[in-house]
Design an enzyme around this catalytic site. Structure first.
Site, PDB file in Angstrom:
ATOM      1  CG  ASN A 159      -7.504   6.704  10.031  1.00 53.33           C
ATOM      2  OD1 ASN A 159      -6.796   7.115   9.112  1.00 53.33           O
ATOM      3  ND2 ASN A 159      -6.997   6.363  11.213  1.00 53.33           N
ATOM      4  CG  ASP A 201      -7.489   4.189  13.898  1.00 54.42           C
ATOM      5  OD1 ASP A 201      -7.857   3.442  14.819  1.00 54.42           O
ATOM      6  OD2 ASP A 201      -8.235   5.051  13.386  1.00 54.42           O
ATOM      7  CG  ASP A 208       1.541  14.096  -3.984  1.00 53.92           C
ATOM      8  OD1 ASP A 208       2.680  13.960  -4.481  1.00 53.92           O
ATOM      9  OD2 ASP A 208       0.535  13.500  -4.402  1.00 53.92           O
ATOM     10  CG  ASP A 226      -2.593   5.381  12.304  1.00 54.85           C
ATOM     11  OD1 ASP A 226      -3.528   6.128  11.974  1.00 54.85           O
ATOM     12  OD2 ASP A 226      -2.571   4.164  12.038  1.00 54.85           O
TER      13      ASP A 226
END
Ligand SMILES: O=C(O)C(=O)C[C@H](O)[C@H](O)CO
Length: 309
Positions: free
Chosen positions: A163, A29, A227, A256
């Protein structure tokens, strides 16, 4: 000139090619945030990585990849015996990813033991994630958290993405303690709704935003896949409709790459909605490609210097 220091674990990444063949690249990440941020950042922003790798050829390749992208590796330690962690991505037909990890003994877990944090020049911004916290043992976590508290007193802007990786935590009480600390320490929060659902059992983005508003966070951006994104910046609150993405190959690094583009825009002076729009544009490109890091020109399947079939 200002700088952002990014703390966490960079890894080897395997993605499925054809049949049993795999494509190898570098990711993780914070690696993805650093690379995309270095590509998008205003020239006056220096991107730096705080982590540890091994001394083997793959570890050296990862550092060379970061340097090639313009990420400063001076705050990266070399572990005398450990190596990089590894993960493999598998996608279903909608591009949704599933990760399998081999990371329990990675060099990055010992980063805080190998680096004198107080010898590092005070960064203007510090980015870390729930993964960055989860990989640390209790003593390293204590040192890291004390350092973050001291940096805040010196004016560093602290940025956090949740995360959540359940397998990295020992218990629910452990991760709740650490996430509560992280949300109370950060100035900018960029969590994904799926993470907030799992960590705090939030049922809607509105509920998640209310929960996070109880902390003293200046900017809250709740990513929610396709969304709409809920955001709050001080008293300004709003909802951003995410443009439809037509081609989804692999959702790896969606969040990320959003973070990187969001931060590049905000640090460059854009408003919160403008920065969210930049984040959505970037993640829409990244998920049209397999693996975390797409080539700089968005055409090939990954930068040649970090890919090996
Ligand atoms: O470090 C991890 O747990 C990862 O899953 C690394 C991935 O590159 C990243 O999070 C993908 O979004």
């Amino acid at each position: 000139m200002s700088n952002i220091l990014i703390f966490g674990e960079s890894m080897l990444e395997l993605t499925t090619k054809e049949g049993p063949l795999m494509r190898r690249a570098y990711a993780g990440d914070v690696f993805s945030v650093a690379v995309y941020l270095a590509r998008l950042a205003p020239p006056a922003l220096k991107v730096k990585m705080l982590s540890a790798t091994g001394s083997d050829a793959l570890s050296q390749g990862l550092r060379a990849a970061l340097e090639h992208e313009g990420v400063d590796t001076d705050c990266m330690a070399t572990h005398p015996s450990k190596h990089l962690g590894l993960y493999m991505v598998q996608n279903d037909s909608s591009g949704e990813r599933e990760f399998t990890y081999w990371r329990s003994n990675s060099a990055a877990r010992d980063a805080i033991k190998l680096i004198d944090l107080y010898a590092i020049a005070t960064p203007d911004h510090l980015f870390f994630s729930g993964i960055s916290l989860a990989i640390l043992d209790p003593a390293s976590r204590f040192t890291f958290k004390r350092w973050v508290a001291d940096l805040k007193k010196l004016g560093t802007t602290v940025i956090f993405d949740a995360n959540f990786r359940p397998a990295l935590w020992q218990s629910e009480s452990e991760y709740l303690t650490e996430y509560r600390w992280a949300f109370s320490a950060c100035d900018i929060a960029l969590p994904g709704m799926d993470d907030l659902q799992q960590i705090f059992r939030c049922e809607s983005a509105q509920q998640a935003c209310e929960l996070l508003s109880a902390y003293d966070i200046q900017e809250i951006i709740i990513k929610n896949g396709p969304d709409s994104i809920l955001y709050r910046n001080g008293a300004q609150q709003g909802e951003f409709q995410v443009p439809k993405v037509n081609l989804i190959v692999d959702t790896t690094a969606a969040g990320d790459s959003f973070n990187a583009a969001y931060l590049a825009s905000r640090i460059g002076g854009s408003s919160t909605p403008e920065a969210i729009a930049a984040g959505c544009r970037m993640s829409a490109k990244v998920i049209g490609h397999s693996g975390a890091i797409m080539a700089n020109d968005n055409t090939a399947s990954g930068p040649a210097y970090m890919t090996m079939a």
